[in-house]
Enzyme design. Sequence first.
Site, PDB file in Angstrom:
ATOM      1  N   GLU A 155       0.998  -1.356  -0.169  1.00 44.29           N
ATOM      2  CA  GLU A 155      -0.048  -0.154   0.170  1.00 44.29           C
ATOM      3  C   GLU A 155       1.042   1.216  -0.078  1.00 44.29           C
ATOM      4  OE1 GLU A 155      -4.094  -0.520   1.788  1.00 44.29           O
ATOM      5  OE2 GLU A 155      -2.830  -1.971   3.218  1.00 44.29           O
ATOM      6  N   GLU A 164      -3.957  -8.880   3.361  1.00 43.70           N
ATOM      7  CA  GLU A 164      -4.791  -8.718   4.566  1.00 43.70           C
ATOM      8  C   GLU A 164      -5.938  -9.639   4.886  1.00 43.70           C
ATOM      9  OE1 GLU A 164      -3.401  -6.156   2.616  1.00 43.70           O
ATOM     10  OE2 GLU A 164      -2.875  -4.489   3.896  1.00 43.70           O
TER      11      GLU A 164
HETATM   12  C1  LIG Z   1       6.759 -12.207   3.915  1.00 46.94           C
HETATM   13  C2  LIG Z   1       6.737 -13.764   4.309  1.00 46.94           C
HETATM   14  C3  LIG Z   1       5.897 -14.350   3.044  1.00 46.94           C
HETATM   15  C4  LIG Z   1       8.145 -14.296   4.350  1.00 46.94           C
HETATM   16  O1  LIG Z   1       8.253 -15.643   4.786  1.00 46.94           O
HETATM   17  P1  LIG Z   1       9.753 -16.226   5.287  1.00 46.94           P
HETATM   18  O2  LIG Z   1       9.280 -17.632   5.583  1.00 46.94           O
HETATM   19  O3  LIG Z   1      10.715 -16.080   4.021  1.00 46.94           O
HETATM   20  O4  LIG Z   1      10.395 -15.654   6.323  1.00 46.94           O
HETATM   21  P2  LIG Z   1       9.374 -15.500   8.015  1.00 46.94           P
HETATM   22  O5  LIG Z   1      10.268 -16.450   8.751  1.00 46.94           O
HETATM   23  O6  LIG Z   1       8.128 -15.798   7.902  1.00 46.94           O
HETATM   24  O7  LIG Z   1      10.011 -13.953   8.322  1.00 46.94           O
HETATM   25  C5  LIG Z   1      11.271 -13.601   8.865  1.00 46.94           C
HETATM   26  C6  LIG Z   1      10.811 -13.000  10.276  1.00 46.94           C
HETATM   27  O8  LIG Z   1      10.093 -11.727  10.045  1.00 46.94           O
HETATM   28  C7  LIG Z   1       8.867 -11.774  10.824  1.00 46.94           C
HETATM   29  N1  LIG Z   1       7.938 -11.103  10.037  1.00 46.94           N
HETATM   30  C8  LIG Z   1       7.684 -10.923   8.768  1.00 46.94           C
HETATM   31  N2  LIG Z   1       6.512 -10.255   8.533  1.00 46.94           N
HETATM   32  C9  LIG Z   1       6.153  -9.796   9.911  1.00 46.94           C
HETATM   33  C10 LIG Z   1       5.090  -8.931  10.043  1.00 46.94           C
HETATM   34  N3  LIG Z   1       4.047  -8.286   9.128  1.00 46.94           N
HETATM   35  N4  LIG Z   1       5.073  -8.783  11.232  1.00 46.94           N
HETATM   36  C11 LIG Z   1       5.778  -9.375  12.199  1.00 46.94           C
HETATM   37  N5  LIG Z   1       6.765 -10.011  11.965  1.00 46.94           N
HETATM   38  C12 LIG Z   1       6.993 -10.322  10.577  1.00 46.94           C
HETATM   39  C13 LIG Z   1       8.445 -13.194  10.933  1.00 46.94           C
HETATM   40  O9  LIG Z   1       7.515 -13.486  11.803  1.00 46.94           O
HETATM   41  C14 LIG Z   1       9.875 -13.814  11.044  1.00 46.94           C
HETATM   42  O10 LIG Z   1      10.432 -13.374  12.419  1.00 46.94           O
HETATM   43  P3  LIG Z   1      11.114 -14.499  13.437  1.00 46.94           P
HETATM   44  O11 LIG Z   1      10.082 -15.644  13.411  1.00 46.94           O
HETATM   45  O12 LIG Z   1      12.390 -14.818  12.700  1.00 46.94           O
HETATM   46  O13 LIG Z   1      11.142 -13.902  14.678  1.00 46.94           O
HETATM   47  C15 LIG Z   1       6.070 -13.898   5.602  1.00 46.94           C
HETATM   48  O14 LIG Z   1       6.834 -13.381   6.704  1.00 46.94           O
HETATM   49  C16 LIG Z   1       4.660 -13.269   5.856  1.00 46.94           C
HETATM   50  O15 LIG Z   1       3.722 -13.864   5.625  1.00 46.94           O
HETATM   51  N6  LIG Z   1       4.676 -12.298   6.503  1.00 46.94           N
HETATM   52  C17 LIG Z   1       3.383 -11.666   6.888  1.00 46.94           C
HETATM   53  C18 LIG Z   1       3.193 -10.692   5.677  1.00 46.94           C
HETATM   54  C19 LIG Z   1       1.331 -10.056   6.020  1.00 46.94           C
HETATM   55  O16 LIG Z   1       0.457 -10.868   6.307  1.00 46.94           O
HETATM   56  N7  LIG Z   1       1.556  -8.980   6.007  1.00 46.94           N
HETATM   57  C20 LIG Z   1       0.230  -8.019   6.109  1.00 46.94           C
HETATM   58  C21 LIG Z   1       0.144  -7.398   7.521  1.00 46.94           C
HETATM   59  S1  LIG Z   1      -1.388  -6.507   7.839  1.00 46.94           S
HETATM   60  C22 LIG Z   1      -1.352  -5.050   7.253  1.00 46.94           C
HETATM   61  O17 LIG Z   1      -0.238  -4.759   6.789  1.00 46.94           O
HETATM   62  C23 LIG Z   1      -2.185  -4.139   7.355  1.00 46.94           C
HETATM   63  C24 LIG Z   1      -1.929  -2.806   7.072  1.00 46.94           C
HETATM   64  C25 LIG Z   1      -3.024  -1.717   7.352  1.00 46.94           C
HETATM   65  C26 LIG Z   1      -4.021  -1.754   6.726  1.00 46.94           C
HETATM   66  C27 LIG Z   1      -5.118  -0.722   6.938  1.00 46.94           C
HETATM   67  C28 LIG Z   1      -4.756   0.363   8.196  1.00 46.94           C
HETATM   68  C29 LIG Z   1      -3.531   0.186   8.794  1.00 46.94           C
HETATM   69  C30 LIG Z   1      -2.608  -0.791   8.346  1.00 46.94           C
HETATM   70  C31 LIG Z   1      -3.605  -4.916   7.996  1.00 46.94           C
HETATM   71  C32 LIG Z   1      -3.450  -4.236   9.620  1.00 46.94           C
HETATM   72  O18 LIG Z   1      -2.745  -3.804   9.971  1.00 46.94           O
HETATM   73  O19 LIG Z   1      -4.884  -4.781  10.119  1.00 46.94           O
END
Ligand SMILES: CC(C)(COP(=O)(O)OP(=O)(O)OC[C@H]1O[C@@H](n2cnc3c(N)ncnc32)[C@H](O)[C@@H]1OP(=O)(O)O)[C@@H](O)C(=O)NCCC(=O)NCCSC(=O)/C(=C/c1ccccc1)CC(=O)O
Length: 256
Positions: A110, A130
């Site tokens: 976004e 999301e």
């Molecule tokens: C990106 C991934 C697909 C990567 O996967 P991969 O296996 O390569 O790596 P991971 O082991 O998963 O990640 C490494 C490490 O990073 C942490 N991580 C990654 N993304 C996040 C995150 N968004 N929040 C917290 N931590 C994160 C992960 O936990 C690992 O940590 P460790 O275990 O090493 O301590 C995969 O990571 C993935 O799918 N991530 C989540 C992506 C996602 O779903 N994003 C959407 C979030 S919601 C949002 O953005 C909103 C925005 C908004 C909308 C409207 C108004 C305000 C905001 C919605 C909302 O807030 O409600």
Amino acid sequence: MGVEFSKEDHVAYVTLNRPKAMNSLDPESVTRLAEVWAEVAKDDNIRVTVLTGAGEKSFCTGTDMKKTPPPQECMASIWLREGQPIIPHMKMWKPIICAINGYAIGGGLEMALACDLRIASTNAKFGLTEVKVASLAGLNGTQCIPRAIPQAVAMKMLLTGEMIDAKEAHRVGLISDVVEPQELMTLARNMARKIAGNAPLSVKAAKQAAVMGLDMPLEQGIAFSHLLWGVLRDTEDRKEGFTAFAEKRAPQWKGR
Ligand SMILES: CC(C)(COP(=O)(O)OP(=O)(O)OC[C@H]1O[C@@H](n2cnc3c(N)ncnc32)[C@H](O)[C@@H]1OP(=O)(O)O)[C@@H](O)C(=O)NCCC(=O)NCCSC(=O)/C(=C/c1ccccc1)CC(=O)O
């Protein structure tokens, strides 16, 4: 520091710097970003900004879902006091280039959609995921993705939460360029310098005409654009641009 900020030759660099958390946005980063965008907007020396993420894996994966608790205050009081937390701070007529160095997911995509130019590395992946975490691409995603790319692809992304890769993003026009990861910042810098070398008022006017014109019927958009041209017509910079051309030298812009 969650967000790094530097300036060089009229170009600002804003770098999300939490690579271990995929540069997701914790509350401190959101607050810092607002301060940084305010500084970009008011500093006349900055003509263009590059927004990117640290490391090679991720630009930004949106909200830090582990460090963002639900606020104590009700939504009504937050909304009616300050509105949205991220995108409005990016609203300015100076261009922003998003250099997407890996994942651009949720709020990360976004933010990229709020930029004027999007370039990416070959390993980039894009998703409005999301719906997978019971939320909504409510910063701008539900409105901007169907305007940025073909509706069928946009709806597929919004409803399935599936990601697309850099090749597909380039094919559908979500990004203008794809390069190898090690070339991304060179491309971003070159693009930014090219824009910063152009007349600053013209660049802002071009963005204003294009962005505001998108919400106008064509005739009104053209009239608005012509009036903006008229606003620029008598500037010192326009005289300098024409004189420099005639004298076969580089122009010296004053921004007036
Ligand atoms: C990106 C991934 C697909 C990567 O996967 P991969 O296996 O390569 O790596 P991971 O082991 O998963 O990640 C490494 C490490 O990073 C942490 N991580 C990654 N993304 C996040 C995150 N968004 N929040 C917290 N931590 C994160 C992960 O936990 C690992 O940590 P460790 O275990 O090493 O301590 C995969 O990571 C993935 O799918 N991530 C989540 C992506 C996602 O779903 N994003 C959407 C979030 S919601 C949002 O953005 C909103 C925005 C908004 C909308 C409207 C108004 C305000 C905001 C919605 C909302 O807030 O409600």
